[in-house]
Design a protein around this motif. Sequence first.
Motif, PDB file in Angstrom:
ATOM      1  N   LEU A   1      32.448  26.943  37.445  1.00  0.00           N
ATOM      2  CA  LEU A   1      33.525  27.910  37.268  1.00  0.00           C
ATOM      3  C   LEU A   1      33.855  28.218  35.818  1.00  0.00           C
ATOM      4  O   LEU A   1      34.680  29.096  35.541  1.00  0.00           O
ATOM      5  CB  LEU A   1      34.795  27.402  37.974  1.00  0.00           C
ATOM      6  CG  LEU A   1      34.706  27.212  39.484  1.00  0.00           C
ATOM      7  CD1 LEU A   1      35.996  26.582  40.009  1.00  0.00           C
ATOM      8  CD2 LEU A   1      34.437  28.527  40.185  1.00  0.00           C
TER       9      LEU A   1
ATOM     10  N   ALA B   1      38.929  28.572  34.423  1.00  0.00           N
ATOM     11  CA  ALA B   1      39.293  28.754  35.837  1.00  0.00           C
ATOM     12  C   ALA B   1      39.788  27.468  36.493  1.00  0.00           C
ATOM     13  O   ALA B   1      40.782  27.501  37.226  1.00  0.00           O
ATOM     14  CB  ALA B   1      38.123  29.349  36.609  1.00  0.00           C
TER      15      ALA B   1
ATOM     16  N   LYS C   1      41.804  34.065  44.796  1.00  0.00           N
ATOM     17  CA  LYS C   1      40.634  34.807  45.248  1.00  0.00           C
ATOM     18  C   LYS C   1      39.508  33.860  45.657  1.00  0.00           C
ATOM     19  O   LYS C   1      39.298  32.816  45.040  1.00  0.00           O
ATOM     20  CB  LYS C   1      40.140  35.748  44.158  1.00  0.00           C
ATOM     21  CG  LYS C   1      41.027  36.941  43.888  1.00  0.00           C
ATOM     22  CD  LYS C   1      40.433  37.864  42.828  1.00  0.00           C
ATOM     23  CE  LYS C   1      39.168  38.555  43.350  1.00  0.00           C
ATOM     24  NZ  LYS C   1      38.675  39.559  42.377  1.00  0.00           N
TER      25      LYS C   1
ATOM     26  N   ALA D   1      36.172  35.052  45.865  1.00  0.00           N
ATOM     27  CA  ALA D   1      35.016  35.453  45.073  1.00  0.00           C
ATOM     28  C   ALA D   1      35.459  36.358  43.937  1.00  0.00           C
ATOM     29  O   ALA D   1      36.175  37.337  44.157  1.00  0.00           O
ATOM     30  CB  ALA D   1      34.000  36.186  45.963  1.00  0.00           C
ATOM     31  N   GLY D   2      35.024  36.030  42.727  1.00  0.00           N
ATOM     32  CA  GLY D   2      35.407  36.826  41.574  1.00  0.00           C
ATOM     33  C   GLY D   2      34.273  36.972  40.573  1.00  0.00           C
ATOM     34  O   GLY D   2      33.178  36.441  40.753  1.00  0.00           O
ATOM     35  N   LYS D   3      34.554  37.682  39.515  1.00  0.00           N
ATOM     36  CA  LYS D   3      33.589  37.880  38.429  1.00  0.00           C
ATOM     37  C   LYS D   3      33.542  36.636  37.552  1.00  0.00           C
ATOM     38  O   LYS D   3      34.445  35.798  37.584  1.00  0.00           O
ATOM     39  CB  LYS D   3      33.989  39.103  37.600  1.00  0.00           C
ATOM     40  CG  LYS D   3      34.019  40.416  38.353  1.00  0.00           C
ATOM     41  CD  LYS D   3      34.448  41.541  37.436  1.00  0.00           C
ATOM     42  CE  LYS D   3      34.403  42.897  38.140  1.00  0.00           C
ATOM     43  NZ  LYS D   3      35.382  42.979  39.247  1.00  0.00           N
ATOM     44  N   PRO D   4      32.490  36.505  36.720  1.00  0.00           N
ATOM     45  CA  PRO D   4      32.411  35.354  35.812  1.00  0.00           C
ATOM     46  C   PRO D   4      33.661  35.223  34.945  1.00  0.00           C
ATOM     47  O   PRO D   4      34.143  36.206  34.375  1.00  0.00           O
ATOM     48  CB  PRO D   4      31.179  35.672  34.967  1.00  0.00           C
ATOM     49  CG  PRO D   4      30.312  36.492  35.869  1.00  0.00           C
ATOM     50  CD  PRO D   4      31.273  37.339  36.658  1.00  0.00           C
TER      51      PRO D   4
ATOM     52  N   GLU E   1      36.629  34.772  35.943  1.00  0.00           N
ATOM     53  CA  GLU E   1      37.829  35.111  36.691  1.00  0.00           C
ATOM     54  C   GLU E   1      38.336  33.886  37.451  1.00  0.00           C
ATOM     55  O   GLU E   1      37.564  32.999  37.827  1.00  0.00           O
ATOM     56  CB  GLU E   1      37.522  36.251  37.656  1.00  0.00           C
ATOM     57  CG  GLU E   1      38.746  36.915  38.251  1.00  0.00           C
ATOM     58  CD  GLU E   1      38.400  38.174  39.032  1.00  0.00           C
ATOM     59  OE1 GLU E   1      39.338  38.838  39.506  1.00  0.00           O
ATOM     60  OE2 GLU E   1      37.195  38.484  39.175  1.00  0.00           O
TER      61      GLU E   1
ATOM     62  N   ALA F   1      38.976  32.268  40.429  1.00  0.00           N
ATOM     63  CA  ALA F   1      38.558  32.386  41.827  1.00  0.00           C
ATOM     64  C   ALA F   1      37.846  31.098  42.202  1.00  0.00           C
ATOM     65  O   ALA F   1      37.374  30.352  41.340  1.00  0.00           O
ATOM     66  CB  ALA F   1      37.635  33.586  42.020  1.00  0.00           C
TER      67      ALA F   1
ATOM     68  N   ASN G   1      32.930  32.096  41.072  1.00  0.00           N
ATOM     69  CA  ASN G   1      32.930  33.168  40.075  1.00  0.00           C
ATOM     70  C   ASN G   1      31.629  33.289  39.290  1.00  0.00           C
ATOM     71  O   ASN G   1      31.613  33.804  38.170  1.00  0.00           O
ATOM     72  CB  ASN G   1      34.123  33.008  39.117  1.00  0.00           C
ATOM     73  CG  ASN G   1      34.007  31.763  38.241  1.00  0.00           C
ATOM     74  OD1 ASN G   1      33.019  31.033  38.285  1.00  0.00           O
ATOM     75  ND2 ASN G   1      35.031  31.519  37.424  1.00  0.00           N
TER      76      ASN G   1
ATOM     77  N   GLU H   1      30.356  37.910  43.376  1.00  0.00           N
ATOM     78  CA  GLU H   1      31.124  39.042  43.891  1.00  0.00           C
ATOM     79  C   GLU H   1      30.252  39.997  44.685  1.00  0.00           C
ATOM     80  O   GLU H   1      30.586  40.390  45.804  1.00  0.00           O
ATOM     81  CB  GLU H   1      31.822  39.781  42.754  1.00  0.00           C
ATOM     82  CG  GLU H   1      32.847  40.786  43.255  1.00  0.00           C
ATOM     83  CD  GLU H   1      33.689  41.344  42.129  1.00  0.00           C
ATOM     84  OE1 GLU H   1      34.928  41.261  42.220  1.00  0.00           O
ATOM     85  OE2 GLU H   1      33.099  41.876  41.165  1.00  0.00           O
TER      86      GLU H   1
END
Length: 305
Positions: free
Chosen positions: A153, A157, A181, A183-186, A188, A190, A193, A198
């Motif tokens: 992560l 995060a 969340k 699933a998220g972007k790098p 992010e 979540a 990530n 995502e």
Amino acid sequence: MAALPPRRDIQIPFGNARMAAWLYPSPVASSTKPGPAMVCGHGLGAVKEMGLDNYCELFQKEGYTAVAFDYRGFGEPTGSEPQILDWNMQQDDWAVVLEYVRNLPEVDASRVGIFGTSFGGGHVIAVAAKDKRVAAAISQCPFTSGPHSAATLGWYAPFALTALGVRDLLFGKKGDYVPVKLAGKPGEVALMNAPDVESGYKRLIPPSLEARGLPITVAARAALQIPFLRPGSYAPQVECPIYFAVCRGDTVAPAGPTRGWAKLAPKGVVKEYELGHFSIYVDEGFEQASKDYVEFLRQVLPVRQ
């Protein structure tokens, strides 16, 4: 083999709650000639519509009764508090679903196998270790080490997730949890990530489910539990044949810990795929792995003994 019977929507009771599920009747089994079954559970916050139908159809074509289920609180409203992701609760869900399937008249209770993927892949390792009646298990891209998954992560995060988790645990109320969340972007905040998360997660969501408004968050308290889970540690206790499908490019459930634990399963079969955590569900990845699953089951849990 006879034409495939249609899938049926069912609900599996759990106290005052219910779990939404799909039942794929075997084309060859009956109450007078019961046969084997496969029970299928999904991963982190996912529901059966996100690809479990492909595996159940695969098993049904082979002659198995197949059941795909949603954990309590996920999928269709079934009387449980929604989006509470808890490992121990989900372990209880597996036990209840297995008992339900074993009591189906067309199922041979001594010949029920389990399939789980991602977080569910970790679940089946623990379930097979605890329930000695499980006849065979398939663990696909399994979550086996919370510390290793947490390390994917990044540095920020995990701290933010911990803060949200504590806030949710202290102040979250029924129906009003602090969300995080899935699933998220790098980078992010979540539970997953990595760069392929995502797009890979969204690809598993069919248009019908997206239109229905699938929740993509869970109660943040899950972030306080997941880093400390080590489902792989149950592998030495699994007495039934178990197939580990390991993705070498797995950015969510790193392959290294899974390799180590899988070697300790007494009847473990390990195969590695040049795939990512999400690419094993689709296209060539699915075709390649599913053929291996069928061959494994033909050897260890054949439809016709």
